[in-house]
Motif scaffolding. Structure first.
Motif, short mmCIF file in Angstrom:
data_model
loop_
_atom_site.label_atom_id
_atom_site.label_comp_id
_atom_site.label_asym_id
_atom_site.label_seq_id
_atom_site.Cartn_x
_atom_site.Cartn_y
_atom_site.Cartn_z
N GLN A 52 58.81 39.89 33.04
CA GLN A 52 59.51 40.62 34.36
C GLN A 52 57.89 40.71 35.03
O GLN A 52 57.42 41.78 34.54
CB GLN A 52 60.15 41.98 34.49
CG GLN A 52 59.99 42.88 35.65
CD GLN A 52 61.11 44.12 35.93
OE1 GLN A 52 61.35 44.32 34.62
NE2 GLN A 52 61.56 44.36 36.84
N VAL A 53 57.78 40.29 36.54
CA VAL A 53 56.10 41.04 36.38
C VAL A 53 56.24 42.77 37.33
O VAL A 53 57.25 42.21 38.26
CB VAL A 53 55.24 39.70 37.69
CG1 VAL A 53 54.04 40.16 38.00
CG2 VAL A 53 55.72 38.61 36.89
N VAL A 54 55.05 43.57 37.47
CA VAL A 54 55.73 44.53 37.68
C VAL A 54 54.12 45.16 38.99
O VAL A 54 54.32 45.87 39.52
CB VAL A 54 56.16 45.85 36.97
CG1 VAL A 54 57.22 45.49 36.08
CG2 VAL A 54 54.70 45.52 35.56
N ALA A 55 53.78 44.09 39.03
CA ALA A 55 51.92 44.82 39.34
C ALA A 55 51.74 43.05 39.31
O ALA A 55 50.99 42.43 38.73
CB ALA A 55 51.90 45.97 38.95
N LEU A 56 50.43 43.49 40.67
CA LEU A 56 49.39 42.27 40.81
C LEU A 56 48.67 43.24 41.14
O LEU A 56 47.98 43.72 42.31
CB LEU A 56 50.22 41.40 41.44
CG LEU A 56 49.46 39.89 42.96
CD1 LEU A 56 49.61 38.87 41.14
CD2 LEU A 56 49.77 39.44 43.79
N ALA A 57 47.03 42.22 40.82
CA ALA A 57 45.50 42.44 41.99
C ALA A 57 45.14 40.83 41.75
O ALA A 57 45.18 40.24 41.41
CB ALA A 57 45.23 43.15 40.23
#
Length: 83
Positions: A34-39
């Motif tokens: 599960q991806v929870v944040a992105l930069a």
């Protein structure tokens, strides 16, 4: 007794080719990742990736430095920046 494990949570640095590949895995196998944040510095890529992963604006950063300043947000960090 068979207990389901929670998915591994991840922050992704970079939403180009590599980031979208890992992102596609997370969409296909949400019980595993599960991806929870992105930069990501490019707003168009951020918008597309955020939509794909239902990320709220506060989980999207325009630099990896800004994301890392926030402290640990996930089990793993997937570095998809350019070599």
């Amino acid at each position: 007794m068979n207990q389901a494990k929670a998915p591994i949570t991840a922050v992704v640095l970079g939403a180009g080719g590599r980031g979208t590949t890992y992102g596609a895995f997370a969409v296909k196998y949400p019980q595993q990742l599960q991806v929870v944040a992105l930069a990501e510095p490019r707003a168009d890529r951020t918008a597309q990736f955020a939509t794909m992963h239902d990320l709220p604006p506060e989980a999207c950063y325009n630099s990896w430095e800004a994301l890392l300043r926030e402290g640990k947000k996930a089990d793993v960090l997937i570095n998809c920046t350019m070599d």
